[in-house]
Design a protein around this motif. Structure first.
Motif, mmCIF file in Angstrom:
data_model
loop_
_atom_site.group_PDB
_atom_site.id
_atom_site.type_symbol
_atom_site.label_atom_id
_atom_site.label_comp_id
_atom_site.label_asym_id
_atom_site.label_seq_id
_atom_site.Cartn_x
_atom_site.Cartn_y
_atom_site.Cartn_z
ATOM 1 N N ILE A 158 56.173 121.385 10.698
ATOM 2 C CA ILE A 158 54.898 121.589 11.377
ATOM 3 C C ILE A 158 54.005 121.720 12.409
ATOM 4 C CG2 ILE A 158 53.646 121.470 9.355
ATOM 5 C CD1 ILE A 158 53.376 123.985 8.355
ATOM 6 N N TRP A 159 52.493 123.037 12.379
ATOM 7 C CA TRP A 159 51.806 122.054 13.807
ATOM 8 C C TRP A 159 52.297 121.463 14.992
ATOM 9 C CZ3 TRP A 159 48.997 125.269 10.968
ATOM 10 C CH2 TRP A 159 48.858 124.733 9.668
ATOM 11 N N THR A 160 53.514 122.117 15.042
ATOM 12 C CA THR A 160 53.992 121.585 16.457
ATOM 13 C C THR A 160 53.608 121.789 17.664
ATOM 14 O OG1 THR A 160 56.601 121.576 15.553
ATOM 15 C CG2 THR A 160 55.999 120.700 17.792
ATOM 16 N N THR A 161 53.101 121.323 18.666
ATOM 17 C CA THR A 161 51.526 121.871 19.132
ATOM 18 C C THR A 161 52.856 122.151 20.538
ATOM 19 O OG1 THR A 161 49.839 120.614 18.438
ATOM 20 C CG2 THR A 161 49.814 121.076 21.173
ATOM 21 N N GLN A 162 52.723 123.546 21.132
ATOM 22 C CA GLN A 162 53.375 123.450 22.391
ATOM 23 C C GLN A 162 54.850 123.619 21.948
ATOM 24 O OE1 GLN A 162 51.403 121.754 25.425
ATOM 25 N NE2 GLN A 162 49.103 122.957 25.597
ATOM 26 N N ALA A 163 55.384 124.218 21.108
ATOM 27 C CA ALA A 163 57.069 123.944 20.740
ATOM 28 C C ALA A 163 57.892 125.320 21.601
ATOM 29 C CB ALA A 163 56.877 123.800 19.527
ATOM 30 N N GLN A 164 56.084 126.426 21.529
ATOM 31 C CA GLN A 164 57.018 127.930 22.491
ATOM 32 C C GLN A 164 57.213 127.433 24.069
ATOM 33 O OE1 GLN A 164 54.015 126.498 21.611
ATOM 34 N NE2 GLN A 164 52.613 127.921 22.922
ATOM 35 N N HIS A 165 57.316 126.280 24.489
ATOM 36 C CA HIS A 165 57.060 125.881 26.299
ATOM 37 C C HIS A 165 57.971 124.674 26.184
ATOM 38 C CE1 HIS A 165 53.768 128.475 27.022
ATOM 39 N NE2 HIS A 165 52.279 127.484 26.888
ATOM 40 N N ALA A 166 58.283 123.826 25.178
ATOM 41 C CA ALA A 166 58.618 123.198 25.003
ATOM 42 C C ALA A 166 60.732 122.946 25.364
ATOM 43 C CB ALA A 166 59.118 122.446 24.430
ATOM 44 N N ASP A 167 61.165 121.524 26.391
ATOM 45 C CA ASP A 167 62.724 122.245 26.723
ATOM 46 C C ASP A 167 62.944 121.015 25.911
ATOM 47 O OD1 ASP A 167 62.725 123.294 29.335
ATOM 48 O OD2 ASP A 167 60.941 121.958 29.909
ATOM 49 N N TRP A 168 62.215 119.919 24.984
ATOM 50 C CA TRP A 168 62.994 118.995 24.386
ATOM 51 C C TRP A 168 61.657 118.760 23.236
ATOM 52 C CZ3 TRP A 168 67.475 116.079 24.172
ATOM 53 C CH2 TRP A 168 68.218 116.618 25.446
ATOM 54 N N MET A 169 62.225 117.740 22.511
ATOM 55 C CA MET A 169 61.736 117.437 21.232
ATOM 56 C C MET A 169 61.833 116.439 20.811
ATOM 57 S SD MET A 169 60.794 119.194 17.085
ATOM 58 C CE MET A 169 60.393 120.738 17.448
ATOM 59 N N PHE A 170 60.915 115.352 20.496
ATOM 60 C CA PHE A 170 60.841 113.942 19.937
ATOM 61 C C PHE A 170 60.524 113.927 18.620
ATOM 62 C CE2 PHE A 170 56.549 113.620 22.288
ATOM 63 C CZ PHE A 170 56.495 113.479 21.307
ATOM 64 N N ALA A 171 61.941 113.628 17.478
ATOM 65 C CA ALA A 171 61.148 114.340 16.350
ATOM 66 C C ALA A 171 62.342 113.382 15.320
ATOM 67 C CB ALA A 171 61.980 115.547 16.185
ATOM 68 N N LEU A 172 61.142 112.613 14.725
ATOM 69 C CA LEU A 172 61.312 111.983 13.163
ATOM 70 C C LEU A 172 61.946 112.534 12.074
ATOM 71 C CD1 LEU A 172 58.387 109.858 12.679
ATOM 72 C CD2 LEU A 172 59.994 108.964 14.080
ATOM 73 N N VAL A 173 63.293 111.836 11.660
ATOM 74 C CA VAL A 173 63.841 112.200 10.619
ATOM 75 C C VAL A 173 64.797 111.814 9.567
ATOM 76 C CG1 VAL A 173 65.372 114.656 12.241
ATOM 77 C CG2 VAL A 173 66.914 112.474 12.349
ATOM 78 N N ARG A 174 65.212 112.246 8.439
ATOM 79 C CA ARG A 174 65.284 110.937 7.679
ATOM 80 C C ARG A 174 67.055 111.348 7.416
ATOM 81 N NH1 ARG A 174 62.862 107.881 4.143
ATOM 82 N NH2 ARG A 174 61.442 109.668 4.496
ATOM 83 N N THR A 175 67.157 109.946 7.838
ATOM 84 C CA THR A 175 68.877 109.537 8.075
ATOM 85 C C THR A 175 69.394 108.792 6.332
ATOM 86 O OG1 THR A 175 67.966 107.450 8.929
ATOM 87 C CG2 THR A 175 69.461 110.039 10.379
ATOM 88 N N ASP A 176 68.412 108.341 5.510
ATOM 89 C CA ASP A 176 68.852 107.752 4.376
ATOM 90 C C ASP A 176 67.987 107.595 3.457
ATOM 91 O OD1 ASP A 176 69.705 105.998 2.636
ATOM 92 O OD2 ASP A 176 69.472 104.642 3.590
ATOM 93 N N ALA A 177 67.559 108.336 2.182
ATOM 94 C CA ALA A 177 66.625 108.593 0.730
ATOM 95 C C ALA A 177 66.892 107.581 0.134
ATOM 96 C CB ALA A 177 66.809 110.014 0.812
ATOM 97 N N SER A 178 67.716 107.052 -0.117
ATOM 98 C CA SER A 178 67.704 105.465 -0.721
ATOM 99 C C SER A 178 66.952 104.436 -0.942
ATOM 100 C CB SER A 178 69.053 104.889 -0.900
ATOM 101 O OG SER A 178 69.308 104.160 0.359
ATOM 102 N N GLY A 179 66.127 104.035 0.771
ATOM 103 C CA GLY A 179 64.698 103.165 -0.908
ATOM 104 C C GLY A 179 63.366 103.440 0.262
ATOM 105 N N ARG A 180 62.582 102.606 0.587
ATOM 106 C CA ARG A 180 61.355 102.859 0.560
ATOM 107 C C ARG A 180 61.450 104.156 1.703
ATOM 108 N NH1 ARG A 180 58.783 99.412 3.182
ATOM 109 N NH2 ARG A 180 56.525 99.750 2.355
#
Length: 394
Positions: A158-180
């Motif tokens: 959310i609050w993704t500025t100018q996503a409507q123009h974007a060709d690519w996004m750099f994103a943080l995602v959750r690959t492991d929820a077991s630790g801190r």
């Protein structure tokens, strides 16, 4: 610590000024003066002019397209750009994903993305914030599950500025929820044309829809689009945010706006639109802002001098971010005061001309949109916590 510019620095400043005078298109300069909304085409055009000169991404390593400038010269360049009313380039391209690719990208990723990023042949957006994970970014929940040579993404940004123009996004995602919560976060590059990505605009109070929600439904992202190691995305994000905040004080931009405010106060006072009592009150406010801006500039110059000597300042980026954004907001408030009732009617941002009093028509929308600067890049409340922790460690 010497805060004076050397003869070489002064000669560099004159070179930058000459380039901006000759190369900045008049229509872009006028839009910046009137605070008109810049469209994607405006930003792309100016960045490509800079890139042709080799100045689109000066802070990148020289081998990746940057310039061998000193920290002082980079500071001078940023200030002269603002004073000349030049648009800023795409921050997502120049200040965020570019430095990440330069430092952590593979050779294949650099070959694919760096030149196109500098020239905005690729327009990037940032996929960090989520509902419930804004200032507390590490609370993000968008999941990426490994499936062979792909990750499968599900979740929302959310609050993704100018996503409507974007060709690519750099994103943080959750690959492991077991630790801190700071662990198990991975940094991915997403092609926005990938099936399963949905963009929904969020109209904002200034009448511009640059903000968006982005949804991921079983979006497949090749493992080759991962930056660095799986689970180390938090480290890469901290590196990125340091670059984002380092230029967020925008000293030159604030100087330019203060000069405009003084001009407007003189113009309106001379025409009788504001009386002498009001002029005295405004002049006092402008003097207060000028004192604070000068103090902020000296802080910035100390940081620049420390960088030039291979050092740094604890919490410097956070200090500059907090005070810089507060001053930017203060000046938009003063412009709105000067505009008075004429600034209440907000025009359509499809218009390209605000007439003879463009600054008045833009005053209220610009006041509203600048409320966000103390939030993005890490809210000022979070930055104050960082500063406090540093002081307690001293």
């Amino acid at each position: 610590m010497n805060l004076d510019f050397t003869p070489e620095d002064l000669a560099f400043r004159e070179d930058v000024r000459a380039f901006l005078k000759a190369s900045l298109p008049d229509d872009l300069r006028a839009k910046m003066i009137n605070r008109d909304h810049l469209g994607k085409a405006d930003i792309v055009r100016w960045q490509r002019i800079l890139n042709a000169r080799g100045w689109a991404v000066p802070a990148w390593p020289v081998d990746d397209g940057g310039q061998p400038w000193s920290p002082t010269q980079r500071y001078i360049f940023q200030e002269e750009m603002a004073l000349a009313h030049a648009p800023e380039g795409s921050p997502f391209n120049v200040n965020m994903i570019g430095p990440i690719l330069c430092k952590f990208g593979t050779d294949a990723q650099k070959a694919k993305f760096l030149a196109a990023t500098a020239n905005i042949d690729i327009w990037w957006c940032q996929g960090f914030s989520e509902p419930g994970a804004g200032s507390d970014l590490a609370a993000l929940k968008t999941s990426a599950v490994r499936d062979g040579d792909d990750y499968v993404l599900n979740g929302q940004k959310i609050w993704t500025t100018q996503a409507q123009h974007a060709d690519w996004m750099f994103a943080l995602v959750r690959t492991d929820a077991s630790g801190r919560k700071q662990q198990g976060i991975t940094f991915l590059l997403l092609d926005m044309k990938t099936p399963g990505i949905t963009i929904r605009p969020i109209p904002s109070i200034d009448g511009i829809s640059d903000l968006n929600e982005v949804f991921f439904d079983d979006v497949r992202v090749p493992v080759g689009n991962r930056i660095g190691e799986e689970g180390r995305g938090w480290d890469y994000a901290k590196h990125l945010l340091g670059h984002e905040r380092s230029g967020i004080a925008r000293i030159g931009l604030s100087k330019e706006r203060l000069a405009q405010l003084r001009h407007l106060e003189g113009e309106l006072g001379g025409s009788g639109r504001i009386d002498e009592r009001e002029r005295a009150r405004l002049r006092r406010k402008l003097a207060e802002v000028e004192v604070e801006l000068r103090a902020l500039e000296l802080t910035q110059l100390r940081v620049v001098a420390a960088d030039a000597q291979g050092g740094g300042a604890n919490s410097a980026a956070s200090i500059l971010k907090v005070k810089g954004t507060e001053l930017q907001q203060r000046m938009t408030e003063l412009v709105a005061e000067l505009a008075g009732p004429a600034g209440i009617a907000t025009p359509s941002h499809d218009a390209t001309d605000h007439g003879d009093h463009g600054w008045e028509a833009a005053a209220t929308p610009y006041y509203f949109t600048m409320r966000k600067v103390s939030i993005f890049g890490g809210s000022n409340e979070i930055q104050k916590n960082i500063i406090a922790k540093t002081i307690l460690r001293l």
